[in-house]
Structures are given as structure tokens and as C-alpha cells.
Scaffold this motif. Sequence first.
Motif, PDB file in Angstrom:
ATOM      1  N   SER A  44       0.829  -1.213   0.000  1.00  0.00           N
ATOM      2  CA  SER A  44       0.000   0.000   0.000  1.00  0.00           C
ATOM      3  C   SER A  44       0.857   1.254   0.000  1.00  0.00           C
ATOM      4  O   SER A  44       0.535   2.237  -0.671  1.00  0.00           O
ATOM      5  CB  SER A  44      -0.924   0.022   1.217  1.00  0.00           C
ATOM      6  N   GLN A 100      -2.515   5.251   2.584  1.00  0.00           N
ATOM      7  CA  GLN A 100      -3.013   4.071   1.903  1.00  0.00           C
ATOM      8  C   GLN A 100      -4.316   4.342   1.205  1.00  0.00           C
ATOM      9  O   GLN A 100      -5.378   3.913   1.592  1.00  0.00           O
ATOM     10  CB  GLN A 100      -3.101   2.917   2.894  1.00  0.00           C
ATOM     11  N   ASP A 105      -6.844   1.506   0.214  1.00  0.00           N
ATOM     12  CA  ASP A 105      -7.643   0.776   1.203  1.00  0.00           C
ATOM     13  C   ASP A 105      -8.803   1.644   1.672  1.00  0.00           C
ATOM     14  O   ASP A 105      -8.672   2.436   2.588  1.00  0.00           O
ATOM     15  CB  ASP A 105      -6.789   0.362   2.406  1.00  0.00           C
ATOM     16  N   THR A 135      -6.311  -5.627   2.199  1.00  0.00           N
ATOM     17  CA  THR A 135      -7.227  -5.222   1.149  1.00  0.00           C
ATOM     18  C   THR A 135      -8.302  -6.282   0.998  1.00  0.00           C
ATOM     19  O   THR A 135      -8.002  -7.456   0.862  1.00  0.00           O
ATOM     20  CB  THR A 135      -6.468  -5.080  -0.188  1.00  0.00           C
ATOM     21  N   GLY A 153      -5.436  -3.553   7.998  1.00  0.00           N
ATOM     22  CA  GLY A 153      -4.277  -3.409   7.129  1.00  0.00           C
ATOM     23  C   GLY A 153      -4.272  -4.404   5.977  1.00  0.00           C
ATOM     24  O   GLY A 153      -3.234  -4.800   5.489  1.00  0.00           O
TER      25      GLY A 153
HETATM   26 MG    MG Z   1      -1.973  -2.746   2.519  1.00  0.00          MG
END
Ligand code: MG
Length: 605
Positions: free
Chosen positions: A20, A41, A44, A55, A53
Motif C-alpha cells: 500500500s 493508503q 484501502d 485489502t 491493514g
Molecule cells: Mg496494505
Amino acid sequence: YPPERVRNFSIIAHVDHGKSTLADRLLELTGTIQKGHGQPQYLDKLQVERERGITVKAQTATMFYRHTTASQDSDAPRYLLNLIDTPGHVDFSYEVSRSLAACQGALLVVDAAQGVQAQTIANFYLAFESNLSIIPVINKIDQPTADPDNVKEQLKRLFDIDPSEALLTSAKTGKGLEQVLPAVIDRIPSPPGKCDSPVRMLLLDSYYDEYKGVICHVAVVDGALRKGDKIASAATGRAYEVLDVGIMHPELTPTGVLYTGQVGYVISGMRSTKEARIGDTLHQAKSTVEPLPGFKPAKHMVFSGLYPADGSDFEALSHAIEKLTCNDASVSVTKETSNALGMGFRCGFLGLLHMDVFHQRLEQEYGAQVISTIPTVPYIFEYGDGSKIQVENPAALASNPGKRVAACWEPTVIATIIIPSEYVGPVIMLCSERRGEQLEYTFIDAQRALLKYRLPLKEIIVDFYNELKGITSGYATFDYEDSEYQQSDLVKLDILLNGQPVDAMATIVHNQKAQRVGKELVEKLKKFIERQMFEITIQAAIGSKIIARETLSAMRKNVLAKCYGGDITRKKKLLEKQKEGKKRMKRVGSVDIPQEAFHELLKVS
Ligand code: MG
Ligand code: GDP
């Protein structure tokens, strides 16, 4: 932008290796997002993704980039680069395979200190099988423990990747990032489609927007797609008119047209994501176009009952589930009724994480309070008369009392585990406890071992990963892929309260584990059920055979007896407290079961 000036690629990595962060840097570098846009990020988007954390839903972003390494002048050719993000979890491996099908190359990101991990291997093979050009990116070289040479050796040994191909980067300090996009342009081929054929595109992902309706992410394989075109779905045969079409730059940006090889979005009046199946082919209506290969309907591997935590909330839960499945068509939902929990739903999920995420979204986004039953996998039972059923709810087995079970099968997975070599012993113990069969035991470098096991899916859906992390001080990494069904000695384990079976607590277990699991369940329940005015027996049984038993003795005195007459406020408070308690109870026969008891049972394997 003709196809020669288009590149479609994705970034694949083990969790936390910097996918990310690298994506964000590339979006900044090309001016697609502003530096320090405050939302780390970018890709996301879901709250659960930020929290965990990982996807869950793939995102895509289009960038424009002037390739100046070849010629320094200002009319150096501009390229259109599509970064197609992929979900980072095995539950979504089908979605990953569809995203990769739209790419011609991938950046394989590996942490310079941690080296190749379980998901690196799984991701590499997915990309390799999709014939992608793979660019190895060794990231986090700023870390003091970074050892890029060791990582290069691992890549050579495991994947036969030439060490000179690796890019060394730090997505944190920015070092080495300038090499990434030129490598994408030079090493990844342009998309191969036919420009003058009727339009044909791959549906990568879809989501529901309250104002715009269903938004599909597509990769145009052949032809061009224009606003006003008539298109049809190969899977459903339904036809639509293109109302809006454009690119994600990174927000929806209308362009009126998408040409061969490009990736973007289409809005066409679909009402539910159920009409927009990932992997489907959308094509020019009324043309006889060959569907793109690889389409598969969702495969449900984990099932669980979902019930309103408070009996009166059935309508609210029903509404929340309907809303959420509008956005996540990969969940299957059927109504079911339980003697303990009343009316609820049996839901099928792609895997355990998918189930967790669904629960979490129900609670966070729709404020629903749910009780879920022990997750189960789809077993296959064959009866004496040769008939076979798929069992998604252990309670369903009871409805065939007259039939003798002749054989049963359970789904298995192939698990890859990477650990520092000193943990090999305990991990082998854990896997054999979980009925695993060792398939491979090798070393990937001087310190790290790779174990491959065939494991029953049921054995890894309950607490396997936590235990694995626990016995390896957090060092183990783990990934798995679906494998075949294997024959197994399975039994249905019932829980009885005062002789009455509680259907929502029934589970299917391996015969050899039944005794231990039964004992554990019964002990847990004894801890969580409060003493009542009468004695309660808690039993675990296989058929008519009791295999574990606990007794909860009756409460001796009425709690109110403690407040001698006078103290009326105290008495009131006590009664209120009892009432409060009642609300969070589920009554089975005459026994009240607190909600926590149901939650606790989920942790027994
Ligand atoms: Mg990530
Ligand atoms: P993902 O799970 O692969 O998407 O990984 P993330 O991009 O979320 O990164 C995981 C963690 O590593 C985050 O805390 C990042 O800030 C950190 N990180 C990413 N790239 C680098 C890097 O090049 N150097 C260092 N030191 N940390 C990094």
C-alpha cells in the motif's frame, strides 16, 4: 492512448511488506494524488481494511506518466498506467486471479529484512500462472536489518529470478522509487487486445453506490466502450445501456470512452451487485462474442448461522444483511430457524476472513448486534441408500434420523508455512494435532524452513493462525489454497441442556477429537451459564451416547432473600439488574443461556 502506450500491472506482496505504501508513492509521483493527502493508503477504502491493514476489495487507479529515461526532452511519450490492486488474502484468491487476468505484469514486493514469506510464494505462483512479467522489488532497504542480497538469493532459489532484475527501494524514504515506473514500461508488455473487434471486457469488481447504482470496474480487452453503447453480460444474458464510463484517477473521472487495453469504470443501470459477477464478460449486445475464460461462481467454504442478539431485532438484522449483500454478492444467505435462537440466517462465506469482515461490517456500518454459531465447512455425507447431501448446518443432519450414514468427506487445503528453523518442532506437532499430512519440508535459506501440509479446512478455521503465531513468537507466516475433498470419520456432536438438544450448538467433528471437543464445550458452558433455581445438566452426545457431562447445581436462595424487607431501592436495583441480564439471555427449554456462551463456543476446536 493506443494499447502500446498502456500498461496494466498490479502489486503483490506478503502482508506488511509495503504494497500500500508503494502504491501511494507511485500515485504521488505521478501527481494522481497529492503528497501528504492525509489519508495514508489511498487504495484501502473500507474501514475494516484500514483497521486490519489488508485489502478486501480490489481498487484500481489510473496514472499518467511521461517516460523520460529514454529521451530527456519534454515531448517524451506519455503513458497511461493502470495499477490494479488485488485483495491480500487467500479467501479472495478467485478475485485476485481475475484482477491478475487483466494485467500483463506485477511488482512482487518483498521486505528486505523479512525476506520471502508464505504469501510471497502464493502470490508469485498466482502471477506466474497468469503468465505475468514479474518485477521483483526489494523494499524497506532503509531498515537496519535489511539484507537485500539474501533476499535476492531466496528469489533465485525459489522462483529462479535473476538477481540483477531486482529493484531496491524504500517506500518510506523514497530511495530507488524513480526506477519503478520506467521498469513497468520497459519490462511489462502492452495489453494484447484487438482494437477493431466488438467490445469485450472483463468485470474485475463491482460495488453499490447509493446515488449512482452499481459501479463496475472493467478491463476492456477488445474494441472500445462508449457512453450510450448497448452491452450484455455473458453470465446472465441481461442487456444494459452504458450511462457513464470513465477512469479512476483516482476518483471516478468520466471520459465517455474506454479504448482497447484500458481499465476503468462503467455504470449501466444495474440494480444489485448480484448482476455484476466478478470474472464475468461484458460485451457488445446482440453480438456473438466468446466469453473470456476463467469465470466461476462464488464458492462458499465457511458457513455460520447469524441471529439477532436481541430476539426482537430480526427485522433490523434482515435489513442490514440485505443492504450489505447488495455490496458483497459473494455471501450466500438463506433463512433458518433455531430452537435456541429463533429466526436467523445461514450465511456462506468465501472463507474465515470474509466471514469476520462481514460480521464487522454488519456491526460497524449497520449497527447490527449478532450471535453467530460455530462456523462449519461444507461436508458431504453419503447415506446407505447412496444419496448424498452437502451439510452446511450441523443441525440439518438431524432431519434424516432414519438414514444410516455410509461415508463422509471434508474439504482440505494445502498450507504453506514459513518459520525460523528453531520452530519446526512445535509447528510439526501443531499440524499433526490438526490432522495434517506433511507434503514438504525444505529450507529457503540458512535460517528459514518451509513446511507444506495438507490440512482439513475445518482444522484451520478455528484459531489455527493464532496458535501458530503463539508457538512461533509471531514469526510464522501462513497461507493456503483450496484442495480436494478427502474421506473422513466424522460425527455430529450434540449439546444437551437438561436433556434437550440445543441445535445452534451442534457441531460436526472428527471421531477421534469428539471426546476432547465435547468435554471442552461442556466445561465452557458450565462456566458461562449462571446457576438457576434448579439443577442443570450439560451434556455432549454423539447420537444417543453421552460423551461428556457437567452439572450446575441449583441456586440455594432467592437473591432477593438477601435484602431484608426494608431496603426497597436496593431491591429495585437488583430486580432491574436481573431484567437487564434476562435481555441478553437466550432461553432453551427452561434454561437461560447468556450470549457470551455462544461466543465462547466459537473458540473450541
Ligand atoms: Mg496494505
Ligand atoms: P502492505 O500490507 O503490504 O500494504 O504494507 P503497508 O504498505 O501497509 O506497510 C506496512 C508497514 O511498513 C507500514 O507501517 C509502513 O509504513 C511500513 N513501510 C512500508 N514501506 C517501508 C519502507 O520502505 N521502509 C520502512 N522502514 N517501512 C516501510
